[in-house]
Design a protein around this motif. Structure first.
Motif, mmCIF file in Angstrom:
data_model
loop_
_atom_site.group_PDB
_atom_site.id
_atom_site.type_symbol
_atom_site.label_atom_id
_atom_site.label_comp_id
_atom_site.label_asym_id
_atom_site.label_seq_id
_atom_site.Cartn_x
_atom_site.Cartn_y
_atom_site.Cartn_z
ATOM 1 N N ASN A 14 0.977 -1.104 0.009
ATOM 2 C CA ASN A 14 0.068 -0.113 0.034
ATOM 3 C C ASN A 14 0.973 1.408 -0.072
ATOM 4 O O ASN A 14 1.615 1.477 0.950
ATOM 5 C CB ASN A 14 -0.945 -0.064 1.167
ATOM 6 N N ASN B 206 -4.887 6.907 7.589
ATOM 7 C CA ASN B 206 -6.334 6.531 7.733
ATOM 8 C C ASN B 206 -6.950 7.624 8.803
ATOM 9 O O ASN B 206 -6.170 8.369 9.294
ATOM 10 C CB ASN B 206 -6.628 5.485 8.016
ATOM 11 N N TRP C 151 3.502 7.156 4.675
ATOM 12 C CA TRP C 151 3.301 7.634 5.846
ATOM 13 C C TRP C 151 4.229 6.868 6.777
ATOM 14 O O TRP C 151 4.660 7.686 7.706
ATOM 15 C CB TRP C 151 1.756 7.469 6.205
ATOM 16 N N ASP D 104 0.172 4.060 2.717
ATOM 17 C CA ASP D 104 0.686 3.805 4.213
ATOM 18 C C ASP D 104 2.136 3.715 4.248
ATOM 19 O O ASP D 104 2.798 4.029 5.229
ATOM 20 C CB ASP D 104 -0.179 2.472 4.471
ATOM 21 N N ALA E 274 -1.211 3.334 9.296
ATOM 22 C CA ALA E 274 -1.949 3.649 8.013
ATOM 23 C C ALA E 274 -1.991 5.139 7.935
ATOM 24 O O ALA E 274 -2.191 5.809 8.935
ATOM 25 C CB ALA E 274 -2.954 2.769 7.680
#
Length: 452
Positions: A50, A276, A56, A53, A274
């Protein structure tokens, strides 16, 4: 004999280098005949990348590393006397180097590996990933299958680095550098890695429902208790309580605290794993709790001393950051602000009144802020954790949090004491009275700040 003992860290480094070369050479020689390696180790998953992710988490790793170098180094460096500033900063540099090597050799495997014996896995990981064996471009840790394992283990390594670096604040201005290197290596391997596994790596505390989002017990209570044991075992600095021991440069401390505040975003928001919504709430909670604690520390300080000091406000910020760490991804913003408001007075009382009452010399309040703040934050996580923020909050309670803290405190205290005894009879611990009076910058490092 004493010369040999003083050279022990260098001897250990040589042995580690020899082991690395031996391992690398053996692996090369056996490559043609060895059986094919399994697709993944017990703790691994096949990477399902991903990109967002991963970006980050890599950024978060950089931010957490910033917390130690230069953040904590400058924060601590500004609070010691001028004759010890270089020595204090150099301690953080030494911790960074030692822990990185320990993590590469065995720390990661012990903390996040999966022991084949389920009973043993409650307490310690495996030896599967010694020297990062089996970690490849295609593997991920099963906890975060969308992130390359190299990114995951680097992020976790930055936590392993800052934890013993925090301890150095307890024994600043009197600890031998050779002792620091040996202490850090042993403590990182024997104390940090097991406790990390208990909570985050599949051990018994995580299974028992202990909530620690980013290190209330693993990092702050662990380092704070170890710092208190160090302060008590070493004894007070010469002149402590009888002559002024004042910070030489509060502005340097301000710069360090600001870097800690920014780096803490990676510490807490990065622990969401993540990019998010959970990352977002942890981000806001981190900043809000720091601000709240700074204000309540200021109020208590003004009531006590009639003036709000810069270092006091900065200490309040750090107190709030410490307290919100275990709760950042479990509580809503209201809970975060309440935790921050409570952390300010708790850490002030611990750092100022309790330390003065008991007369122990925790030089830079490693226990006063990180120990007390971590304890308060971990317990309050059991009160304010919300399932609206994180489904793992279901069933959160103070009892489970207290269980985790009890195990952490007991193991860290006893283990730290044993390691200090080992260091005392090998490298020695304290510099001499004459060396302490002269200052560690010139005595240990042959450097000093120029007088202007």
């Amino acid at each position: 004999m004493s010369q040999v003992l003083n050279r022990l860290p260098g001897i250990l480094a040589l042995l580690i280098l020899t082991a690395v070369l031996f391992y690398a050479g053996g692996a090369f020689a056996q490559d043609a005949t060895a059986a094919p390696a399994p697709a993944v180790l017990a703790h691994q998953a096949v990477l399902e990348l991903n990109g967002a992710d991963t970006a980050w988490m890599a950024t978060s790793a950089a931010l957490v590393l910033l917390m130690t170098l230069p953040g904590l180094a400058l924060f601590y460096g500004g609070m010691v006397r001028r004759k010890n500033v270089i020595a204090t900063i150099t301690q953080s540099v030494g911790v960074f180097a030692v822990v990185t090597m320990v993590w590469f050799i065995a720390g990661y495997s012990l903390a996040f590996g999966k022991n084949p014996d389920p009973t043993l896995n409650n307490y310690i990981g495996s030896l599967d990933s010694l020297f990062l064996n089996g970690v490849t471009l295609e593997t991920a840790h099963s906890l975060l299958p969308g992130i390359p394992e190299f990114v995951f283990l680097t992020f976790q390594m930055t936590f392993a680095i800052i934890t013993p670096a925090l301890i150095t604040g307890a024994f600043a201005e009197r600890f031998k550098y050779s002792a620091l290197l040996l202490f850090t290596a042993l403590w990182s391997l024997l104390i940090y890695s097991p406790i990390c596994h208990w909570v985050w790596g599949g051990g018994f505390l995580g299974s028992a429902g202990v909530l620690d989002f980013a290190g209330g017990a693993v990092v702050h209570v662990n380092s704070g208790v170890a710092g208190l044991v160090c302060a008590l075992f070493l004894g007070r600095r010469k002149g402590y309580g009888t002559e002024p021991i004042n910070p030489h440069n509060p502005v340097l401390t301000m710069i360090g605290a600001s870097l800690l505040l920014v780096g803490w975003i990676g510490f807490n928001a990065g622990s969401a794993g993540a990019a998010n919504g959970l990352m977002g709430v942890a981000l806001f909670n981190t900043i809000a709790a720091a601000a709240a604690a700074a204000l309540t520390w200021k109020v208590i300080e003004v009531m006590h001393k009639r003036k709000p000091s810069l270092i006091g406000m900065l200490s309040g910020i750090v107190a709030g950051l410490v307290a919100i760490t275990p709760a950042a991804g479990f509580v809503d913003p209201k809970g975060a602000v309440i935790i921050g408001l409570i952390a300010g007075p708790v850490c002030y009382i611990s750092s100022v009144w309790i330390k003065k009452l008991l007369r122990y010399d925790d030089s830079l309040d490693a226990f006063g802020i990180h120990g007390a703040g971590g304890l308060a934050g971990a317990l309050l996580t059991g009160v304010f954790a919300s399932t609206a923020i994180n489904s793992l909050s279901e069933g959160a309670n103070i009892g489970a949090q207290a269980l985790g803290l009890a195990w952490t405190i007991a193991y860290s205290a006893i283990g730290t004491l044993v390691i200090l005894i080992i260091c005392k009879f090998t490298t020695g611990l304290r510099v001499s009275d004459a060396e302490e009076a002269e200052g560690l910058d010139t005595v240990l490092h042959g450097e000093s700040l120029e007088h202007t």
